[in-house]
Design an enzyme around this catalytic site. Structure first.
Site, short mmCIF file in Angstrom:
data_model
loop_
_atom_site.label_atom_id
_atom_site.label_comp_id
_atom_site.label_asym_id
_atom_site.label_seq_id
_atom_site.Cartn_x
_atom_site.Cartn_y
_atom_site.Cartn_z
N HIS A 1 39.13 51.29 45.05
CA HIS A 1 40.36 50.77 44.46
C HIS A 1 41.44 50.61 45.53
O HIS A 1 42.05 49.55 45.67
CB HIS A 1 40.82 51.71 43.34
CG HIS A 1 42.03 51.23 42.60
ND1 HIS A 1 41.94 50.54 41.41
CD2 HIS A 1 43.35 51.35 42.86
CE1 HIS A 1 43.16 50.25 40.98
NE2 HIS A 1 44.04 50.73 41.84
N GLU A 2 41.64 51.66 46.31
CA GLU A 2 42.69 51.61 47.34
C GLU A 2 42.30 50.67 48.48
O GLU A 2 43.16 50.06 49.11
CB GLU A 2 43.00 53.02 47.85
CG GLU A 2 43.44 54.02 46.77
CD GLU A 2 44.58 53.54 45.88
OE1 GLU A 2 45.42 52.74 46.36
OE2 GLU A 2 44.62 53.94 44.69
N GLU B 1 46.99 44.50 41.95
CA GLU B 1 46.00 45.17 41.11
C GLU B 1 44.74 44.32 40.96
O GLU B 1 43.65 44.86 40.78
CB GLU B 1 46.63 45.50 39.75
CG GLU B 1 45.85 46.49 38.92
CD GLU B 1 45.91 47.93 39.41
OE1 GLU B 1 46.66 48.22 40.38
OE2 GLU B 1 45.20 48.79 38.84
#
Lengths: 492, 492
Positions: free
Chosen positions: A257-258, A287
């Site tokens: 995700h990061e 996002e």
């Protein structure tokens, strides 16, 4: 063009100081000695004061006025658009209101944490009332007669409106509720991974998959923190993850995700460094990058197949009987109260609930005192379960305590954008499936860099996604992807 | 007293921003991704510009003028003294000179590094000429008719003068040269430690001895860097060390040295946090703390005895046959060209050489072009060895390339102060010898905290040392200590 030159030169210093403030935030969560919190608050306060002074500097207004009607190229026009937006937002707020908001929300976060720990809504209520009152005031001051919620939303997602998001969510919600019910009623019930996975192995594997997804270590680093996050832009973009030895997926998928957020910032055209264009354009687009790396790519059958094998090599076990069971575990749909632990099927239902409630709060249609009841009623309707305690309900997220109204919907917008980008990406990169099966996604990063990341703040968010995909963004691709993936996984 | 209140409020923000700048420096040496250097330079530049603007802010001059002749208490008077000194130094320099110095010295460091690597003095010479020219200009601007070298010195050691230091060094030099010759002519020649000492064990032991010397982990941390250093003040004081697996003393004594600097900053009265009094008062006093921890305490026979045993436990070997041989190795006197590797006997001879040369350079009695020859002549006279190459001679230290003229003598002043403090400390804390034999020095830290550290910038350096020791500081105690210690160790 002297005005443009002076404006950009001034802005470069502002951007540099903003990066320093961001670095202090990173340090606080990863490196700072625990006894330094009070001093750090003063350091950040001094820097924020300096930044606020620069953002409201009358010279910025003069330079912007001098540029009205000037013929500017695309890049210059976008730079000026960002600077004007920031300057207007900063100058529309009375200094007293800014100061009161800063004071109240900084105190509110601690009170919220106490209330959550004690499951005591009443303890938080006076503070929440105050925050809501101040945010309504702020929204009215920013909106200048327009829609107050839109004015808050604009800080995170330029160009988006509450009405537009509400219409999209109204289309999404029935399909998601229906899919949720179908999946939860299925006979299959994949197990979570079983076993212990030692920290060093998890961190090593996290670094390995970050590399495989194109994260650039020359301009970044990976550390541990309580909540994973990405910090910085340009040539210094740092990511964090966390480690739970009984749940390696937490570490690995937090990392992916990061990595999505991080590669986005790393991928911006270096010519935009230290200018307003040198940052990701919106929370929603940000996002979209984190979610496509984490979900559409990271939780794909092909990548899970590779990860199953690699975990066996690293840990001596993968926690599942075979690759197919591993894939099912990674994508396990489970009832749950907590947004941050939600699977792909449930996640957007969490967001819609928050979006509707915060929009009513800002509009004055709902009061803080009635928030808990509204939350619980809505949760049971969408999730089929009654909230058992406030820490699993209205008190679970930090956002409202620190005044982040208008932020939540950008999470779902990111998922919707990720759905669109994934469709276009698969069409554009036919080798991707094979790459993922080898544990690699650099080809995806190359396409995302070219179509999305390198542009930084050049285009408005929706325009950027449309240029990348070849069609205007809409919820269809995400919902179709979810139907297909989870229908197959659960045989429903 | 409104002027005082406003001045201190303004200064608090300046101090906070200066701490942020320091934290960026720490990050650069320990954490920063290697591809971020250019961006970091811009970040630091923006912060330094903001700091310079605050230091030269006309309001500071007005507040200071309003306070002339006001009755102030001791603390307020000291605060004002520091602020006035900083403001005068900043305003006496023309902006063009400050900017040129910053530009030239930042470039000079890289050219110096190239020249040192290539042993090519000529490559550095045009830059050195330029730096010397600019520093002479700066010194003249600061001195306002006074002694130019003293004006530079004052930045590091308020109250010290070149003439005073020269007189002290003239008294020290013959005794040190004589001791050096005696020791180097001795029959005994202790061996360096032998063996491999793995990194993790070294870092663990470094943390252990830091704790034993009173370093406060709630307000600090230990990391690795190429050159060990201390960064920060107040409640966030970080230290670094380095690791060489064949030489554990490098890591351990670098740590103790930085623990001295670190406990000084940590030990300052919390009431002075974020004010000018909340920093160590001078480089000389700072170095007195680092040197007394490293040498008088850390290299004492008692502490070495404990360390010998502890290293055996940690590494399975201590690198020497017995505690006595270990103590001799730790205090081994060896001929060498490099200041930073010098033992206690040689160290101050290195400093005196630099002091005399840089003082002549600033006075215009020596030109950059004649520096190498002057260095080599002097080195052979004091050390009995000819310099073999510039990287072992005039090119070895970074200081002059970055414009640090007037800094070197504070190292020796720190040693002299450490000698005085050690005499007073031993008299005041009779249990210290037993404590050291158990590997502990918290009792020394308690005494140093009470007599020196807590005062921060309240007293002038020499006054502070005199109050702590009960006598005016002089070189006698250091020279006596060296004679006794090395006379016994070498049987001369």
């Amino acid at each position: 063009m002297t005005a443009y030159h002076d404006l950009i030169a001034f802005q470069r210093e502002t951007e540099a100081l903003a990066l320093v403030a961001g670095r202090l935030g990173w340090d606080q969560e990863t490196m700072m000695p625990r006894g330094a919190a009070h001093q750090r608050a003063e350091e950040i306060g001094a820097l924020e004061t300096a930044l606020h002074r620069r953002r409201t500097d009358p010279r910025v207004g003069e330079w912007l006025a001098a540029l009205e009607g000037e013929a500017l190229d695309d890049v210059a026009r976008a730079q000026v658009r960002h600077i004007r937006r920031g300057h207007e937002r900063a100058t529309r707020l009375p200094d007293t209101l800014s100061a009161e908001l800063a004071r109240v929300t900084s105190r509110a976060q601690g009170i919220w944490a106490e209330a959550r720990a004690a499951d005591d809504v009443a303890h938080f209520m006076p503070t929440l009332r105050e925050v809501v009152r101040l945010k309504r005031e702020e929204a009215a001051a920013l909106a200048q007669g327009g829609d107050p919620y839109d004015a808050l939303l604009d800080d995170y997602e330029p160009g988006a409106t509450g009405a537009g998001l509400a219409a999209m969510f109204d289309r999404m919600r029935p399909r998601l509720v229906e899919l949720r019910e179908r999946v939860m009623g299925a006979q299959r019930a994949p197990a979570p991974l079983m076993g212990r996975f030692e920290t060093e192995g998890q961190m090593g594997l996290a670094r390995e998959i970050a590399s495989h997804f194109g994260y650039d270590w020359r301009h970044g680093r990976l550390d541990r923190s309580v909540h994973p996050f990405t910090s910085g832009s340009g040539t210094d973009v740092r990511i964090t993850t966390r480690v739970d030895e009984s749940d390696p997926l937490n570490c690995l998928y937090s990392t992916l995700h990061e990595v999505g957020h991080g590669t986005y910032e790393q991928g911006i055209d270096p010519a935009y460094l230290l200018t307003p264009l040198g940052n990701g354009v919106s929370m929603g687009v940000h996002e979209s990058q984190s979610r496509i790396y984490e979900n559409q790519l990271g939780r794909s059958r092909a990548f899970c197949g590779w990860l199953f094998g690699r975990m066996g090599e690293v840990f001596g076990l993968a926690g599942a009987a075979d690759a197919e069971a591993f894939y099912a575990s990674v994508n396990r749909v489970h009832s749950g109260y907590i947004r941050t632990e939600a699977d792909e099927v449930h996640y957007n239902l969490h967001i819609m609930l928050r979006f509707d409630l915060e929009r009513e709060l800002i509009a004055g249609l709902l009061e803080a005192d009635d928030l808990e009841e509204a939350w619980n009623t809505r949760f049971e309707a969408d999730f089929g379960v009654a909230v058992d305690k406030p820490s699993n309900g209205v008190l679970q997220d930090v956002h409202w305590s620190v005044g982040l109204f208008g932020y939540f919907p950008t999470y779902s917008l990111g998922n919707v954008y990720a759905g669109c980008l994934h469709t276009a990406l698969r069409a554009a990169v036919p080798t991707l499936e094979d790459d993922l099966a080898r544990g690699h996604a650099e080809s995806a990063t190359a396409w995302l860099r070219e179509t999305v990341q390198r542009h930084g703040g050049l285009y408005q968010p929706a325009e950027l996604i449309e240029r990348a995909c070849g069609f205007a963004p809409h919820e269809g691709p995400l919902l179709d992807y979810l139907d297909t993936k989870f229908g197959a996984l659960y045989g429903v």
